[in-house]
Design an enzyme around this catalytic site. Structure first.
Site, PDB file in Angstrom:
ATOM      1  N   LYS A 151     -74.725 -17.239  22.033  1.00  0.00           N
ATOM      2  CA  LYS A 151     -73.818 -16.305  21.581  1.00  0.00           C
ATOM      3  C   LYS A 151     -72.787 -16.713  20.629  1.00  0.00           C
ATOM      4  CE  LYS A 151     -73.629 -12.609  22.146  1.00  0.00           C
ATOM      5  NZ  LYS A 151     -72.976 -11.862  23.511  1.00  0.00           N
ATOM      6  N   ASN A 207     -22.178  -1.668  22.252  1.00  0.00           N
ATOM      7  CA  ASN A 207     -22.774  -0.375  21.559  1.00  0.00           C
ATOM      8  C   ASN A 207     -23.186  -0.721  20.128  1.00  0.00           C
ATOM      9  OD1 ASN A 207     -22.588   0.412  24.110  1.00  0.00           O
ATOM     10  ND2 ASN A 207     -21.583   2.485  23.390  1.00  0.00           N
ATOM     11  N   TYR A 258     -24.336   6.813  22.584  1.00  0.00           N
ATOM     12  CA  TYR A 258     -25.139   5.488  23.057  1.00  0.00           C
ATOM     13  C   TYR A 258     -25.400   5.883  24.621  1.00  0.00           C
ATOM     14  CZ  TYR A 258     -26.732   1.234  24.825  1.00  0.00           C
ATOM     15  OH  TYR A 258     -27.666   0.316  25.526  1.00  0.00           O
ATOM     16  N   THR A 289     -70.727   6.806   4.094  1.00  0.00           N
ATOM     17  CA  THR A 289     -70.027   7.746   4.614  1.00  0.00           C
ATOM     18  C   THR A 289     -70.711   8.212   5.883  1.00  0.00           C
ATOM     19  OG1 THR A 289     -71.053   9.497   3.428  1.00  0.00           O
ATOM     20  CG2 THR A 289     -69.174   8.676   2.407  1.00  0.00           C
ATOM     21  N   HIS A 290     -69.909   8.565   6.836  1.00  0.00           N
ATOM     22  CA  HIS A 290     -70.403   9.120   7.948  1.00  0.00           C
ATOM     23  C   HIS A 290     -71.332   8.008   8.650  1.00  0.00           C
ATOM     24  CE1 HIS A 290     -68.910  13.245   7.273  1.00  0.00           C
ATOM     25  NE2 HIS A 290     -69.605  13.037   6.199  1.00  0.00           N
ATOM     26  N   ASN A 337     -69.693 -14.762  18.852  1.00  0.00           N
ATOM     27  CA  ASN A 337     -69.108 -13.424  19.002  1.00  0.00           C
ATOM     28  C   ASN A 337     -67.785 -13.515  18.016  1.00  0.00           C
ATOM     29  OD1 ASN A 337     -70.834 -12.639  21.052  1.00  0.00           O
ATOM     30  ND2 ASN A 337     -69.294 -13.737  22.672  1.00  0.00           N
ATOM     31  N   SER A 361     -30.820  -7.567  31.056  1.00  0.00           N
ATOM     32  CA  SER A 361     -31.792  -7.646  29.934  1.00  0.00           C
ATOM     33  C   SER A 361     -31.819  -9.095  29.311  1.00  0.00           C
ATOM     34  CB  SER A 361     -31.345  -6.441  28.818  1.00  0.00           C
ATOM     35  OG  SER A 361     -29.869  -6.868  28.346  1.00  0.00           O
ATOM     36  N   LYS A 407     -36.077  -2.247  22.893  1.00  0.00           N
ATOM     37  CA  LYS A 407     -36.149  -3.754  22.550  1.00  0.00           C
ATOM     38  C   LYS A 407     -37.341  -4.271  22.824  1.00  0.00           C
ATOM     39  CE  LYS A 407     -31.161  -4.349  22.918  1.00  0.00           C
ATOM     40  NZ  LYS A 407     -31.273  -2.859  23.379  1.00  0.00           N
ATOM     41  N   GLN A 419     -31.801   0.580  26.081  1.00  0.00           N
ATOM     42  CA  GLN A 419     -32.244  -0.738  26.316  1.00  0.00           C
ATOM     43  C   GLN A 419     -33.925  -0.755  26.442  1.00  0.00           C
ATOM     44  OE1 GLN A 419     -30.118  -2.913  29.765  1.00  0.00           O
ATOM     45  NE2 GLN A 419     -32.335  -3.134  30.465  1.00  0.00           N
TER      46      GLN A 419
END
Length: 475
Positions: free
Chosen positions: A282, A109, A316, A154-155, A284, A22, A324, A321
């Site tokens: 363009k 751990n 544990y 709204t909507h 964007n 790791s 992370k 693992q």
């Protein structure tokens, strides 16, 4: 360097080592592992388990490693399994076998749980600081357009006229809730797992509460099994990050809509736009689109961790693992998106004339007719019906509400006198919204003033916490 192996007759198969390794992604925990090692060393020395001369050598080696890791002078090699084994190798290379004494009374751990908490606290504080910067940009933009009428939706349909600053300011409150969540998370996360050992605590007479205080935590784990297996703080951090991502995505969606040719409200700065490799014309709003797209990635990381956690028994398990990389990725992603969106917000200009012209369209003043009738003593149910008939009449005649004749109004309801016309203006409709949180100018001014004060308070609080954490790490 392996931290185990005495009872094994064979080394791990290459495939097992590759699967278990790791260090390629947990090396970012190195500064936090070294800081927690200093705290652990102090407890071992105070408990008499490491003599003063050995403790001085170990501390010197740890501080040299801290500098070497910071400059990149020391890094993992191909034989290192994880950040812990790499750093122990580095320590023993500097000071010899005495470096191995530091392993007493702790396990990977409780070590990794502590390191990950410190990493998460450090980076969540940075995220909070960036959110405050975005809030300041939103408040500034809302203040700039606090007198600009626009249609509210709204909507995705025209609803009622509003001040455009009111529309922008709503995002400040969403991020304020995110800051509240981070603050609550910091309180719950301020529990040190160090001292929990592999799962059962330590038989060496250590003082986890002392180590906790040294590392800036409020307390140590009340249950050592929970101390090593708890990853609620990871899941909750990923939820908070996901919510921030959702709020950024909503901003992105609105900016994309406002920047279309059909709307033409927003002029996004060239610095926060991109072009096309084939279409020269363009421009964007890619920052807005990426903010919208990254939210899915953040939600996915949260979902993955929750799925990983749901079936873990006892203490544990190596499954942890997998906590992370999703956390690291979500933090890195959000720290990329936040400054880009902040810059986009700060540098966008809006077309006041187009927004004002659009404000009364779509019969957005119909509610004013209903409110006029209510003030005349008509029940709202009847008033609503009458206002709807006025809209239907306009549609049949191809008119807007203010273009109906006096006889048209009276024909719909006898209480619709010519005075109703005074209510059928965008300015009047907006000004009538005076309640707390409403879109009227006075109400919006109060909202913005309160938002400035609240953001300032949070900025002071977060700045203090960042400084305190930085001081702890440097001790």
């Amino acid at each position: 360097m392996a931290l185990w192996g005495g009872r094994f007759s064979e080394s791990p198969a290459d495939a097992v080592f590759a699967l278990s390794r790791s260090v390629d992604f947990d090396w970012c925990l190195a500064p936090y592992d070294l800081r927690s090692s200093l705290a652990h060393l102090r407890v071992l020395q105070n408990s008499g388990l490491i003599k003063s001369d050995a403790a001085k050598r170990i501390e010197g080696g740890l501080r040299d490693l801290i500098a070497d890791v910071a400059t990149g002078k020391f890094s993992p090699n191909a034989a290192d399994e994880d950040v812990h084994s790499a750093l122990e190798r580095g320590l023993t290379e500097k000071i010899g076998e005495v470096g191995g004494a530091l392993r007493a009374g702790r396990s990977r751990n409780d070590q990794v749980a502590t390191d990950l908490k410190l990493f998460a606290i450090d980076h969540m504080l940075d995220i909070a600081d960036q959110i405050i910067g975005l809030q300041e940009a939103l408040i500034a933009k809302a203040s700039e357009y606090s007198d600009a009428p626009a249609p509210g939706f709204t909507h995705m349909q025209h609803a009622q006229p509003i001040l455009f600053g009111h529309e922008i300011a709503k995002h400040v409150h969403a991020f304020a809730r995110d800051l509240d969540r981070i603050s609550d998370w910091l309180t719950r996360t301020s529990v040190s797992p160090l001292g929990s050992g592999a799962l059962a605590g330590s038989g060496l007479g250590l003082a986890p509460e002392v180590t906790a205080k040294d590392l800036g935590f409020s307390s140590s784990s009340a249950n050592s099994i929970d101390g090593v297996s708890d990853r609620d703080f990871v899941a909750e951090a990923l939820f908070i990050i996901s919510m921030v991502g959702v709020h950024l995505s909503r901003i992105g969606e609105e900016w994309c809509i406002w920047a279309t040719t059909e709307f033409g409200w927003a002029k996004v700065s060239d610095a926060y736009s991109t072009g096309s490799s084939i279409m020269p014309q363009k421009k964007n709003p890619d920052v807005a689109e990426l903010a919208r797209g990254k939210a899915g990635r953040l939600i996915g990381n949260l979902t993955g961790v929750l799925a990983m956690l749901k079936g873990l028994p006892f203490a544990y398990n190596r499954d942890l693992q997998e906590d992370k990389e999703p956390l690291f990725d979500s933090i890195d992603t959000l720290r990329l998106v936040l400054p880009a969106v902040t810059g986009m917000v700060a540098t966008t200009s809006f077309d006041r004339e187009k927004m004002a012209a659009a404000a009364p369209q779509g019969f957005s003043l119909a509610t004013e007719i209903a409110d006029f009738l209510v003030r005349a003593g008509v029940t709202f149910a009847q008033a609503h019906e009458a206002a709807g008939k006025c809209v239907a009449l306009c549609e049949s005649k191809g008119l807007q509400l203010h273009e109906l004749s006096d006889s048209d109004f009276v024909g719909v309801h006898p209480s619709l006198t010519s005075e109703v016309r005074t209510s059928l203006t965008v300015a009047g409709a907006i000004a009538s919204r005076k309640t707390i949180g409403a879109t009227g100018g006075a109400a919006l001014a109060v909202q913005l003033k309160d938002a400035v004060a609240e953001t300032k308070d949070y900025k002071t609080k977060i700045s203090t916490q960042i400084n305190n954490f930085s001081e702890m790490m440097s001790q």
